[in-house]
Design a protein around this motif. Structure first.
Motif, PDB file in Angstrom:
ATOM      1  N   ARG A  24       0.834  -1.205   0.000  1.00  0.00           N
ATOM      2  CA  ARG A  24       0.000   0.000   0.000  1.00  0.00           C
ATOM      3  C   ARG A  24       0.870   1.257   0.000  1.00  0.00           C
ATOM      4  O   ARG A  24       0.583   2.239  -0.715  1.00  0.00           O
ATOM      5  CB  ARG A  24      -0.940   0.006   1.204  1.00  0.00           C
ATOM      6  CG  ARG A  24      -1.799   1.263   1.322  1.00  0.00           C
ATOM      7  CD  ARG A  24      -2.695   1.491   0.090  1.00  0.00           C
ATOM      8  NE  ARG A  24      -3.339   2.800   0.154  1.00  0.00           N
ATOM      9  CZ  ARG A  24      -4.507   3.029   0.750  1.00  0.00           C
ATOM     10  NH1 ARG A  24      -5.178   2.036   1.321  1.00  0.00           N
ATOM     11  NH2 ARG A  24      -5.014   4.241   0.773  1.00  0.00           N
ATOM     12  N   LYS A  62      -7.672   3.129  -4.072  1.00  0.00           N
ATOM     13  CA  LYS A  62      -7.781   3.445  -2.652  1.00  0.00           C
ATOM     14  C   LYS A  62      -7.012   4.727  -2.324  1.00  0.00           C
ATOM     15  O   LYS A  62      -7.471   5.559  -1.532  1.00  0.00           O
ATOM     16  CB  LYS A  62      -7.261   2.287  -1.803  1.00  0.00           C
ATOM     17  CG  LYS A  62      -8.141   1.047  -1.838  1.00  0.00           C
ATOM     18  CD  LYS A  62      -7.529  -0.080  -1.016  1.00  0.00           C
ATOM     19  CE  LYS A  62      -8.364  -1.345  -1.105  1.00  0.00           C
ATOM     20  NZ  LYS A  62      -7.775  -2.458  -0.307  1.00  0.00           N
ATOM     21  N   GLN A  72      -8.597   6.233   1.052  1.00  0.00           N
ATOM     22  CA  GLN A  72      -9.092   5.213   1.967  1.00  0.00           C
ATOM     23  C   GLN A  72      -7.985   4.760   2.911  1.00  0.00           C
ATOM     24  O   GLN A  72      -6.808   4.752   2.535  1.00  0.00           O
ATOM     25  CB  GLN A  72      -9.622   4.012   1.191  1.00  0.00           C
ATOM     26  CG  GLN A  72     -10.920   4.258   0.461  1.00  0.00           C
ATOM     27  CD  GLN A  72     -11.531   2.975  -0.070  1.00  0.00           C
ATOM     28  OE1 GLN A  72     -10.847   1.972  -0.232  1.00  0.00           O
ATOM     29  NE2 GLN A  72     -12.809   3.003  -0.356  1.00  0.00           N
ATOM     30  N   PRO A  73      -8.349   4.337   4.122  1.00  0.00           N
ATOM     31  CA  PRO A  73      -7.342   3.829   5.063  1.00  0.00           C
ATOM     32  C   PRO A  73      -6.783   2.497   4.601  1.00  0.00           C
ATOM     33  O   PRO A  73      -7.365   1.820   3.733  1.00  0.00           O
ATOM     34  CB  PRO A  73      -8.125   3.677   6.380  1.00  0.00           C
ATOM     35  CG  PRO A  73      -9.545   3.483   5.936  1.00  0.00           C
ATOM     36  CD  PRO A  73      -9.704   4.337   4.701  1.00  0.00           C
ATOM     37  N   ASN A  88      -6.481  -0.401   6.280  1.00  0.00           N
ATOM     38  CA  ASN A  88      -7.290  -1.545   6.668  1.00  0.00           C
ATOM     39  C   ASN A  88      -8.766  -1.270   6.388  1.00  0.00           C
ATOM     40  O   ASN A  88      -9.439  -0.600   7.161  1.00  0.00           O
ATOM     41  CB  ASN A  88      -7.087  -1.882   8.146  1.00  0.00           C
ATOM     42  CG  ASN A  88      -5.689  -2.392   8.421  1.00  0.00           C
ATOM     43  OD1 ASN A  88      -5.162  -3.182   7.655  1.00  0.00           O
ATOM     44  ND2 ASN A  88      -5.088  -1.936   9.505  1.00  0.00           N
ATOM     45  N   ASN A  89      -9.255  -1.738   5.270  1.00  0.00           N
ATOM     46  CA  ASN A  89     -10.682  -1.667   4.994  1.00  0.00           C
ATOM     47  C   ASN A  89     -11.070  -2.877   4.161  1.00  0.00           C
ATOM     48  O   ASN A  89     -10.224  -3.596   3.624  1.00  0.00           O
ATOM     49  CB  ASN A  89     -11.067  -0.353   4.302  1.00  0.00           C
ATOM     50  CG  ASN A  89     -10.450  -0.208   2.928  1.00  0.00           C
ATOM     51  OD1 ASN A  89     -10.664  -1.051   2.062  1.00  0.00           O
ATOM     52  ND2 ASN A  89      -9.682   0.842   2.716  1.00  0.00           N
ATOM     53  N   GLU A  90     -12.372  -3.102   4.053  1.00  0.00           N
ATOM     54  CA  GLU A  90     -12.853  -4.319   3.397  1.00  0.00           C
ATOM     55  C   GLU A  90     -13.071  -4.163   1.902  1.00  0.00           C
ATOM     56  O   GLU A  90     -13.490  -5.111   1.231  1.00  0.00           O
ATOM     57  CB  GLU A  90     -14.174  -4.771   4.065  1.00  0.00           C
ATOM     58  CG  GLU A  90     -15.346  -3.839   3.864  1.00  0.00           C
ATOM     59  CD  GLU A  90     -15.463  -2.737   4.901  1.00  0.00           C
ATOM     60  OE1 GLU A  90     -16.586  -2.287   5.179  1.00  0.00           O
ATOM     61  OE2 GLU A  90     -14.404  -2.317   5.441  1.00  0.00           O
ATOM     62  N   PHE A  91     -12.765  -2.998   1.362  1.00  0.00           N
ATOM     63  CA  PHE A  91     -13.077  -2.750  -0.048  1.00  0.00           C
ATOM     64  C   PHE A  91     -11.940  -3.189  -0.981  1.00  0.00           C
ATOM     65  O   PHE A  91     -10.774  -2.903  -0.745  1.00  0.00           O
ATOM     66  CB  PHE A  91     -13.372  -1.267  -0.273  1.00  0.00           C
ATOM     67  CG  PHE A  91     -14.552  -0.776   0.512  1.00  0.00           C
ATOM     68  CD1 PHE A  91     -15.833  -1.199   0.190  1.00  0.00           C
ATOM     69  CD2 PHE A  91     -14.383   0.075   1.581  1.00  0.00           C
ATOM     70  CE1 PHE A  91     -16.927  -0.762   0.917  1.00  0.00           C
ATOM     71  CE2 PHE A  91     -15.468   0.524   2.322  1.00  0.00           C
ATOM     72  CZ  PHE A  91     -16.751   0.101   1.993  1.00  0.00           C
TER      73      PHE A  91
END
Length: 205
Positions: free
Chosen positions: A123, A157, A162-163, A165-168
């Protein structure tokens, strides 16, 4: 500034059922056709001013086909490579599950796979190249980026802030196209994973 983000065409790894990642497989015959259809579509509708590509064969070949169609400069960016999956690269999924099984609750984000990188490192790398593109190539009206599914998901992301740790997860099909725009303080999604260039051609075949 517009970002035209494109996934490579079908690769031989897709047919072999192996972990690809940093394994450097070429495009299949179908992958070549997909890339040519994508290039013709982009030439007609969204021609870029410059193309940035991962150095891995499947992405670089896709980018070269686009370059030949558009006629603009192509630059290799190392950080556009796919996730460094270390020891899994090129292994069948069955063999990998036996030799390198995932921990019960999954691999923690900060722990790299053997000889590879962690999710956090991946990331950070994609965030880094996203910001590099924005600052180093901002004089171009439209920048095309040819990369890989996992890398593209992380680039999206980064665009959406977006952070980690996310589910997307953002899926991209073979030669799927995303069009994003950065306009002042606004970040605009024009479309995601467009593949009509494939479907239209399939109707004609």
């Amino acid at each position: 500034m517009e970002l035209l983000i494109i996934r490579h065409g079908e690769s031989e790894a897709d047919l072999l059922g192996v972990h690809e990642g940093r394994a450097d497989f070429p495009l299949t015959e179908l992958g070549e056709k997909q890339a040519k259809r994508m290039a013709a579509y982009i030439e007609q509708h969204y021609p870029p001013n410059i193309i940035l590509s991962s150095p891995l064969i499947r992405a670089n070949r896709t980018a070269k086909i686009l370059e030949e169609s558009i006629g603009c400069e192509l630059i290799i960016e190392q950080d556009l490579m796919e996730f460094n999956n270390g020891v899994l690269a090129g292994l069948s999924r069955e063999e990998a599950a036996i030799k390198y099984p995932l921990p019960k609750d999954g691999r923690p984000a900060h722990i790299p796979i053997q000889d590879g990188e962690s999710d956090l490192e991946f990331r950070f790398r994609t965030d880094n190249i996203f910001h590099k593109v924005f600052f180093d190539y901002q004089e171009y009206e439209r920048v095309a980026i040819v990369s890989h599914g996992g890398t593209i998901s992380n680039l999206l992301k980064a665009f959406l802030k977006q952070p980690m740790n996310n589910e997307f997860i953002f899926a991209t099909g073979d030669t799927g196209i995303h069009l994003l725009e950065i306009k002042g303080n606004h970040r605009i999604i024009r479309f995601l994973n467009k593949q009509e260039h494939l479907h239209k051609e399939e109707d004609k075949d």
